[in-house]
Design an enzyme around this catalytic site. Sequence first.
Site, mmCIF file in Angstrom:
data_model
loop_
_atom_site.group_PDB
_atom_site.id
_atom_site.type_symbol
_atom_site.label_atom_id
_atom_site.label_comp_id
_atom_site.label_asym_id
_atom_site.label_seq_id
_atom_site.Cartn_x
_atom_site.Cartn_y
_atom_site.Cartn_z
ATOM 1 N N TYR A 89 -2.167 -0.822 9.882
ATOM 2 C CA TYR A 89 -2.083 -1.222 8.587
ATOM 3 C C TYR A 89 -0.875 -0.523 7.818
ATOM 4 O O TYR A 89 -0.174 -1.354 6.929
ATOM 5 C CB TYR A 89 -3.435 -0.426 7.999
ATOM 6 C CG TYR A 89 -3.457 -0.587 6.476
ATOM 7 C CD1 TYR A 89 -4.125 -2.131 5.909
ATOM 8 C CD2 TYR A 89 -2.992 0.150 5.690
ATOM 9 C CE1 TYR A 89 -4.291 -1.973 4.572
ATOM 10 C CE2 TYR A 89 -3.226 -0.038 4.271
ATOM 11 C CZ TYR A 89 -3.691 -0.998 3.800
ATOM 12 O OH TYR A 89 -3.904 -1.287 2.388
ATOM 13 N N SER A 124 0.834 -0.979 -0.179
ATOM 14 C CA SER A 124 0.054 0.054 0.094
ATOM 15 C C SER A 124 1.001 1.225 -0.199
ATOM 16 O O SER A 124 2.009 1.119 0.769
ATOM 17 C CB SER A 124 -0.630 0.063 1.225
ATOM 18 O OG SER A 124 -1.677 1.249 1.379
#
Length: 252
Positions: free
Chosen positions: A157, A144
């Site tokens: 995350y 990401s």
Amino acid sequence: MAFDGVVVLVTGGSRGIGRAAALEFAAAGATVAIQYRQDREAADEVLVALGGGPHIALQADVADPAQVQTLVRSVVDRLGRVDVLVNNAGVYTRHPVLDTDYATWQEAWRETIDTNLVGPANLVHCVVPHMVRNGGGRIVNVTSRGAFRGEPDHPAYGASKAGLNSFSQSLAQALAPHGIYVTAVAPGFVETDMAAPYLHGPGGDAVRAQSPLGRAATPEEIARVIVFLASPGTESAVGAIVDVNGASYLRT
Ligand code: NAP
């Protein structure tokens, strides 16, 4: 076709980016095993879209090491091999440090790291011996933009994806001599269920404005890059972390 005779395992293949990747691989001739966690209906819909046939859908929680072993064993038993692994399954749980109680904080970190980082590590451990036996393979990890840009409301995350980037590069060096080429794709916002609350909530316009394209990526755009990195003839991309974020965050 480029992927004739190739078996691809896509985790989180029931929705979003994983679904798009499964369709793209199948269109290029691959036999695809999609893994899903709980949404059997969505997984069945993907199987129909793939045209049924040799493709399969398997349920597993990638955060559970025993289920990961069973998953890989089932793919090899049913399809004979695994040539490409796409570590795509992931969770994006909100837990801002100032607004999250300690118990919830523990839960968010554990679920996120187990799913987004330890899960892929375990899949790699289970899959790699089969790839070595078959003379090589490809692993594409979906990370990401958040690993680089920061995730103030989802810190576990961001950490999990930074860890997955680092893991990808370590693996690239360890496995290339065995003909296994490891890469990573780092998307920005993508039009999927995961991003829907952010893209279609009150802050949606601001999120889209982060990119000069004025929009989020489509799952198909990410899928094409995944398939490209798994394609024969791209071996020298080994170790690459490819940004697919619409120029919303440019690393130097
Ligand atoms: P999504 O639409 O929420 O789909 C998530 C997929 O992962 C589903 O197939 C889900 O299965 C599966 N999954 C979740 N937890 C699992 C677990 N513990 N075990 C097994 N499977 C599990 O997500 P997406 O947007 O396509 O995201 C795919 C990947 O791209 C993720 O790694 C995500 O972090 C990354 N990414 C997404 C964006 C974005 O904006 N969407 C941006 C950057 C990176 P079920 O359907 O059964 O629940």
